[in-house]
Motif scaffolding. Structure first.
Motif, PDB file in Angstrom:
ATOM      1  N   UNK A  89       8.179 -12.550  14.120  1.00  0.00           N
ATOM      2  CA  UNK A  89       8.906 -12.929  12.911  1.00  0.00           C
ATOM      3  C   UNK A  89       7.983 -13.576  11.898  1.00  0.00           C
ATOM      4  N   UNK A  90       6.745 -13.034  11.779  1.00  0.00           N
ATOM      5  CA  UNK A  90       5.817 -13.632  10.822  1.00  0.00           C
ATOM      6  C   UNK A  90       5.869 -12.862   9.520  1.00  0.00           C
ATOM      7  N   UNK A  91       7.068 -12.514   9.054  1.00  0.00           N
ATOM      8  CA  UNK A  91       7.180 -11.662   7.876  1.00  0.00           C
ATOM      9  C   UNK A  91       6.831 -12.417   6.623  1.00  0.00           C
ATOM     10  N   UNK A  92       6.488 -11.664   5.632  1.00  0.00           N
ATOM     11  CA  UNK A  92       6.212 -12.247   4.343  1.00  0.00           C
ATOM     12  C   UNK A  92       7.530 -12.262   3.588  1.00  0.00           C
ATOM     13  N   UNK A  93       8.174 -13.418   3.517  1.00  0.00           N
ATOM     14  CA  UNK A  93       9.531 -13.453   2.973  1.00  0.00           C
ATOM     15  C   UNK A  93       9.537 -13.174   1.481  1.00  0.00           C
ATOM     16  N   UNK A  94       8.457 -13.563   0.784  1.00  0.00           N
ATOM     17  CA  UNK A  94       8.421 -13.291  -0.655  1.00  0.00           C
ATOM     18  C   UNK A  94       8.486 -11.792  -0.909  1.00  0.00           C
ATOM     19  N   UNK A  95       7.755 -11.032  -0.067  1.00  0.00           N
ATOM     20  CA  UNK A  95       7.758  -9.589  -0.243  1.00  0.00           C
ATOM     21  C   UNK A  95       9.142  -9.018   0.017  1.00  0.00           C
ATOM     22  N   UNK A  96       9.777  -9.492   1.112  1.00  0.00           N
ATOM     23  CA  UNK A  96      11.094  -8.949   1.461  1.00  0.00           C
ATOM     24  C   UNK A  96      12.105  -9.268   0.362  1.00  0.00           C
ATOM     25  N   UNK A  97      12.010 -10.482  -0.208  1.00  0.00           N
ATOM     26  CA  UNK A  97      12.932 -10.852  -1.286  1.00  0.00           C
ATOM     27  C   UNK A  97      12.747  -9.939  -2.484  1.00  0.00           C
ATOM     28  N   UNK A  98      11.483  -9.787  -2.903  1.00  0.00           N
ATOM     29  CA  UNK A  98      11.218  -8.945  -4.068  1.00  0.00           C
ATOM     30  C   UNK A  98      11.686  -7.511  -3.803  1.00  0.00           C
ATOM     31  N   UNK A  99      11.487  -7.055  -2.579  1.00  0.00           N
ATOM     32  CA  UNK A  99      11.911  -5.694  -2.228  1.00  0.00           C
ATOM     33  C   UNK A  99      13.422  -5.548  -2.364  1.00  0.00           C
ATOM     34  N   UNK A 100      14.130  -6.562  -1.862  1.00  0.00           N
ATOM     35  CA  UNK A 100      15.599  -6.447  -1.874  1.00  0.00           C
ATOM     36  C   UNK A 100      16.113  -6.358  -3.293  1.00  0.00           C
ATOM     37  N   UNK A 101      15.391  -7.022  -4.224  1.00  0.00           N
ATOM     38  CA  UNK A 101      15.871  -6.972  -5.601  1.00  0.00           C
ATOM     39  C   UNK A 101      15.688  -5.585  -6.186  1.00  0.00           C
TER      40      UNK A 101
END
Lengths: 324, 201
Positions: free
Chosen positions: B30-42
């Protein structure tokens, strides 16, 4: 087809005209109407169903064969892919991973297949690449595509022709080996300007599971900037450089080596995913063909039995008319 | 229908039994890059975000307080992982500045390798490989990663072929006209002289 069969039966006069029969046959080929023939001719529309059954059976054989071929190729490639999995881990351990890095020149390298009939993996890669393109474009930022493989090129050329920098096809003409991917990586690095390279491919988890994966490779200048400012790239500064070269020279070599290693692993993983997807696509298509064949067989038997029954009825009623 | 397909494929392959279905060793961290996932979801809410290498890797152990007794090495080649997570006493890598010995507790280093001999010392065993080139990373937590393009154990090298190659490339170097030819011939000479030195020394 019905008209040719009619002509073959001889000069039998049919009560129903050929064109409505042909139209009806075209509309519902699986369900054929028995033709009314005054001279006791056997119904000829079983021919339509029989032809269809033959072609469906051939398709089933072909898809089964394709599945076997894909399965045997998969076995060989899977071994090599698993062996190459250790190649990218040292680089990620050293340099970290920064997928959300904000740079001006992004290049999206999408790995797709050349041949089709492999399910949805190419569409998934293209969808992910397009979303990445949207994510990384902005007022001063731009992103370009480098496409490896025909299927990706065909899909992306339709609406993003201007953003395509380079396309490479026939990757799998010879089995994928490191020398070939190193030369390819060299080509890409020489011809394309980038601050961040994003490699999109399908990672092979199992025969039925392939996940789109993205690896980010930063150019040496961006890497230096990121290490100085902290961030996810971690403590590259704490590493001593062995040798008389400066940090930027080493970083340059390191970036190129990292790209070629990661590209090699990604190409193998994508090849594995393609073969696995083709296996499952061909498997479901053989199963569908089998189902279709069962339905057609039932229809065929029903039609045949109905026409035999009609003949019997005519004979018996004719006989009873003679007696009575 | 898809579940049926999956189940049937799985059972068929299990019956065939020749190869494991799923490739093991990739637990999702679970070492994901949350900033990337957030930007992706947008940008693309309906598409799942692609996985990134950090989520697919085993996390490395942190730097221990005391110097550990053993060095853990990973020696990888493109076509196989020669040594994976093995604990050894010392490893000597052929860096561009010469042979570099790495012991547990070595300072973090990035070293580019030149063609030469890599030796792994474990107790009294020494395993030697001839390495063509690559990189060696030593991390603070006493883990050394050596990535090489090609490596062979020394006993598999044929000395007569080495001599032949050396004379051939020396001749080519003499007769080379363009810079590219000179560079290629020079590389050939370097590698073959290193092979020679490895076999004799």
């Amino acid at each position: 087809m019905a008209m040719a069969a009619l002509r073959r039966e001889g000069r039998r006069i049919l009560l129903s005209t050929p064109s409505p029969a042909a139209a009806m046959a075209a509309r519902s080929p699986a369900v054929s109407q028995p033709e009314i023939a005054p001279h006791g001719a056997r119904s000829i529309s079983t021919q339509v169903v029989r032809n269809r059954m033959k072609s469906v059976k051939n398709i089933q054989k072909i898809t089964k064969a394709m599945k076997m071929v894909a399965a045997s190729k998969l076995r060989a490639v899977q071994i090599r892919t698993e062996n190459s999995r250790g190649l990218w881990q040292p680089f990620t351990a050293l340099l970290g991973d920064a997928p959300s890095v904000d740079v001006n020149k992004n290049v999206i390298v999408a790995i797709t297949s050349d041949k089709g009939l492999c399910g949805g993996i190419n569409s998934t890669s293209v969808k992910v690449s397009k979303a990445l393109h949207k994510l990384t474009s902005g007022p001063e930022k731009e992103s370009k595509y480098v496409i490896l493989g025909e299927k990706g090129k065909v899909q992306l050329i339709r609406d993003s022709r201007k953003s395509i920098e380079m396309t490479v096809s026939e990757l799998q003409k010879n089995p994928i080996n490191y020398t070939q991917t190193a030369v390819l990586a060299d080509d890409i690095l020489k011809n394309v300007e980038f601050d961040a390279l994003r490699l999109v491919f399908n990672k092979f988890h199992s025969v039925i599971s392939f996940k789109p994966t993205m690896t980010t490779i930063l150019s040496p200048e961006v890497m230096e900037k990121e290490t100085e400012s902290g961030g996810k790239v971690g403590d590259l500064d704490s590493y001593e450089i062995e040798g008389g070269e400066t940090k930027s020279e080493i970083l340059q070599n390191l970036t190129e080596f990292q790209f070629s290693c990661v590209l090699y692993n990604a190409a193998l993983e994508n090849a594995c995913s393609e073969l696995g997807a083709r296996m499952s696509a061909m498997d479901s298509s053989s199963r569908n063909a089998g189902d279709m064949l069962d339905r057609l067989t039932l229809t065929y038997n029903r039609t045949r039995q109905a026409s035999i029954t009609t003949e019997l009825i005519e004979i018996i009623s004719g006989a009873s008319a003679l007696e009575g | 229908m898809l579940r049926h397909a999956a189940h049937r494929l799985a059972s068929r392959a299990a019956v065939a039994g020749r190869r494991a279905l799923s490739t093991a060793g990739v637990p999702a961290q679970a070492a994901e890059d949350s900033a990337f996932v957030e930007a992706w979801k947008k940008v693309a809410p309906n598409i799942e975000a692609p996985k990134t290498p950090m989520t697919l890797m085993q996390p490395r152990p942190p730097t221990p307080a005391a110097i550990p007794t053993k060095l853990t090495i990973n020696f990888v080649l493109p076509y196989k992982s020669e040594i994976a997570n093995k604990e050894v006493d010392m490893v000597i890598v052929p860096a561009t500045t010469g042979q570099m010995g790495v012991l547990p507790g070595h300072v973090s280093t990035i070293a580019e390798l030149k063609p030469g001999v890599l030796s792994v010392h474990e107790g009294n065993d020494v395993t030697k490989y001839f390495v063509s080139s690559g990189f060696a990373f030593v991390h603070a937590n006493s883990i050394a990663d050596i990535v090489a393009v090609e490596a062979v154990p020394l006993d598999q090298i044929d000395p007569s072929l080495v001599q032949k190659g050396l004379t051939e490339f020396t001749a080519k170097l003499g007769s080379a006209s363009t810079d590219l030819e000179k560079a290629e011939a020079q590389i050939g000479v370097d590698v073959h002289s290193a092979l020679n030195a490895a076999l004799t020394g």
